[in-house]
Design a protein around this motif. Structure first.
Motif, short mmCIF file in Angstrom:
data_model
loop_
_atom_site.label_atom_id
_atom_site.label_comp_id
_atom_site.label_asym_id
_atom_site.label_seq_id
_atom_site.Cartn_x
_atom_site.Cartn_y
_atom_site.Cartn_z
N LEU A 135 0.10 16.40 -11.46
CA LEU A 135 -0.22 14.99 -11.67
C LEU A 135 1.04 14.19 -12.00
CD1 LEU A 135 -2.30 12.75 -11.98
CD2 LEU A 135 -2.64 13.47 -14.35
N ALA A 136 1.92 14.80 -12.83
CA ALA A 136 3.18 14.11 -13.17
C ALA A 136 4.02 13.89 -11.92
CB ALA A 136 3.94 14.91 -14.22
N ARG A 137 4.11 14.94 -11.08
CA ARG A 137 4.87 14.79 -9.83
C ARG A 137 4.24 13.73 -8.94
NH1 ARG A 137 5.22 20.53 -10.24
NH2 ARG A 137 3.43 20.75 -8.81
N ALA A 138 2.92 13.68 -8.88
CA ALA A 138 2.23 12.70 -8.06
C ALA A 138 2.49 11.29 -8.57
CB ALA A 138 0.73 12.99 -8.06
N ARG A 139 2.55 11.14 -9.91
CA ARG A 139 2.82 9.82 -10.47
C ARG A 139 4.25 9.36 -10.11
NH1 ARG A 139 0.06 10.89 -16.39
NH2 ARG A 139 -2.07 10.25 -15.81
N VAL A 140 5.20 10.30 -10.18
CA VAL A 140 6.58 9.97 -9.79
C VAL A 140 6.63 9.57 -8.33
CG1 VAL A 140 8.90 10.92 -9.45
CG2 VAL A 140 7.64 11.41 -11.56
N ASP A 141 5.94 10.34 -7.49
CA ASP A 141 5.91 10.02 -6.05
C ASP A 141 5.26 8.66 -5.82
OD1 ASP A 141 7.09 12.43 -5.57
OD2 ASP A 141 5.22 13.48 -5.00
N ALA A 142 4.21 8.36 -6.59
CA ALA A 142 3.52 7.08 -6.43
C ALA A 142 4.42 5.93 -6.83
CB ALA A 142 2.24 7.07 -7.26
N ASP A 143 5.14 6.09 -7.96
CA ASP A 143 6.06 5.03 -8.40
C ASP A 143 7.16 4.81 -7.36
OD1 ASP A 143 4.60 4.76 -10.70
OD2 ASP A 143 5.92 6.01 -11.94
N SER A 144 7.71 5.91 -6.82
CA SER A 144 8.77 5.80 -5.82
C SER A 144 8.25 5.12 -4.55
CB SER A 144 9.30 7.20 -5.48
OG SER A 144 10.28 7.14 -4.45
N ALA A 145 7.03 5.51 -4.16
CA ALA A 145 6.45 4.90 -2.97
C ALA A 145 6.19 3.43 -3.18
CB ALA A 145 5.15 5.62 -2.60
N GLU A 146 5.77 3.07 -4.39
CA GLU A 146 5.50 1.66 -4.69
C GLU A 146 6.80 0.85 -4.63
OE1 GLU A 146 3.36 -1.11 -8.11
OE2 GLU A 146 3.43 1.07 -8.32
N GLU A 147 7.89 1.41 -5.17
CA GLU A 147 9.18 0.74 -5.12
C GLU A 147 9.64 0.57 -3.68
OE1 GLU A 147 11.79 3.06 -7.50
OE2 GLU A 147 10.90 2.44 -9.41
N GLU A 148 9.46 1.63 -2.87
CA GLU A 148 9.85 1.56 -1.46
C GLU A 148 9.01 0.52 -0.73
OE1 GLU A 148 9.55 5.44 0.17
OE2 GLU A 148 11.25 6.25 -0.96
N ALA A 149 7.73 0.44 -1.09
CA ALA A 149 6.86 -0.54 -0.44
C ALA A 149 7.30 -1.97 -0.79
CB ALA A 149 5.41 -0.31 -0.86
N THR A 150 7.66 -2.19 -2.04
CA THR A 150 8.12 -3.52 -2.46
C THR A 150 9.40 -3.91 -1.71
OG1 THR A 150 7.14 -3.21 -4.65
CG2 THR A 150 8.87 -4.89 -4.44
N ALA A 151 10.34 -2.94 -1.63
CA ALA A 151 11.61 -3.20 -0.92
C ALA A 151 11.35 -3.49 0.56
CB ALA A 151 12.55 -2.01 -1.09
N ALA A 152 10.45 -2.74 1.15
CA ALA A 152 10.14 -2.94 2.57
C ALA A 152 9.51 -4.29 2.79
CB ALA A 152 9.21 -1.82 3.04
N LYS A 153 8.67 -4.73 1.84
CA LYS A 153 8.01 -6.05 1.96
C LYS A 153 9.07 -7.15 1.88
CE LYS A 153 4.37 -8.86 -0.11
NZ LYS A 153 5.20 -10.03 -0.38
N GLU A 154 10.01 -6.93 0.94
CA GLU A 154 11.05 -7.94 0.81
C GLU A 154 11.89 -8.00 2.09
OE1 GLU A 154 13.17 -6.83 -2.67
OE2 GLU A 154 11.66 -7.63 -4.07
N ARG A 155 12.21 -6.85 2.69
CA ARG A 155 12.99 -6.82 3.93
C ARG A 155 12.22 -7.50 5.05
NH1 ARG A 155 14.12 -1.59 2.09
NH2 ARG A 155 12.63 -0.69 3.58
N ARG A 156 10.91 -7.22 5.06
CA ARG A 156 10.07 -7.84 6.10
C ARG A 156 10.05 -9.34 5.97
NH1 ARG A 156 3.93 -7.26 5.18
NH2 ARG A 156 4.58 -8.92 3.74
#
Length: 284
Positions: free
Chosen positions: A236-257
């Motif tokens: 679960l801890a690893r999944a939370r880290v992955d989720a936070d990383s994915a959320e950051e990547e999604a935010t960056a991608a949205k900004e680039r878009r």
């Protein structure tokens, strides 16, 4: 030697002797009797039945064995009042086995004398010995060796009719003193209490062993469950880290878009203006 003792000796001889010679031997003994009363008593002796004769032969030739069996039967009669149903059932089986064994030995002795022992006679011998095991008067009749007829276990024994040559003493053994009898009954109770306690202890040990096994099994299951929880918490801890990383990547991608869209709009407008300028020059 008294007339009574002589009668007993003659009766013992006759009742264990060859059945086919009973009447002739009896008449000869009566004829040679010392007095008229004894002669009449001998003449009154009745010939034994086939089964009674077989028992008489056994009583004469295996007196010690028969006596021991009858004493054992007497002790069992006294002890059975304190036995439970299972013990009584076992006692019944042992008694029947002993009865059959003694009857078979009696039949073998009779056959060794040349007699023919039928199945019906053997059964009557078994019944007679069984009666002796249940009733002290029947035991005295059997032990006398002067039995006239076979006995039945459930029937009342008339010693005068069942035994020739005088009534035997009954019971064969003297009664125990009250204190000794009471002490033996107390021993029986104590032995039963010990047996019951041992059985209860054995059950308690088995229950404790089962409870211990159940506890060990439960502890092992709890240990496995705890380890699984720890593993799941790590996942679960690893999944939370992955989720936070994915959320950051999604935010960056949205900004680039969004930036790309804005630049595309700007370049589209510039292209339109350039095209308009070009068209104007061509027209002029």
């Amino acid at each position: 030697m008294t007339a009574d003792s002589t009668l007993l000796e003659v009766a013992a001889e006759l009742y264990a002797g060859p059945p086919e010679e009973f009447v002739a031997t009896r008449n000869a003994r009566a004829k040679s009797a010392a007095d008229r009363v004894l002669a009449e008593q001998i003449t009154a002796l009745r010939k034994p039945s086939g089964a009674a004769w077989v028992v008489n032969v056994f009583a004469h030739e295996r007196a010690a064995q028969l006596g021991e069996a009858l004493r054992l039967a007497e002790e069992l009669r006294e002890a059975q009042a304190d036995l439970d149903a299972a013990a009584l059932a076992q006692l019944g089986r042992q008694r029947r086995a002993l009865t059959a064994k003694l009857a078979a030995e009696a039949a073998s002795l009779a056959k060794a004398r040349g007699a023919r022992v039928t199945d019906a006679t053997l059964e009557a011998v078994r019944q007679t010995i069984s009666a002796a095991f249940f009733d002290p008067e029947a035991a005295a009749a059997v032990a006398s060796g002067r039995l006239v007829r076979e006995l039945e276990p459930a029937a009342t024994v008339d010693l005068a009719a069942a035994v020739g040559g005088g009534t035997p003493e009954a019971p064969a053994s003297a009664p125990e003193p009250v204190d000794e009898l009471r002490a033996r009954r107390e021993r029986h109770k104590a032995e039963k209490a010990v047996h019951d306690a041992e059985q209860a202890h054995a059950r308690a040990v088995r229950d404790a062993q089962k409870a211990d096994k159940d506890a060990r099994d439960a502890a092992e299951r709890a240990e496995r469950a705890t380890a699984r929880i720890a593993e799941l918490e790590k996942e679960l801890a690893r999944a939370r880290v992955d989720a936070d990383s994915a959320e950051e990547e999604a935010t960056a991608a949205k900004e680039r878009r969004d930036g790309a869209a804005e630049r595309a709009a700007e370049t589209d407008a510039a292209a339109a203006d350039a095209k308009a300028a070009l068209d104007a020059l061509r027209d002029g």
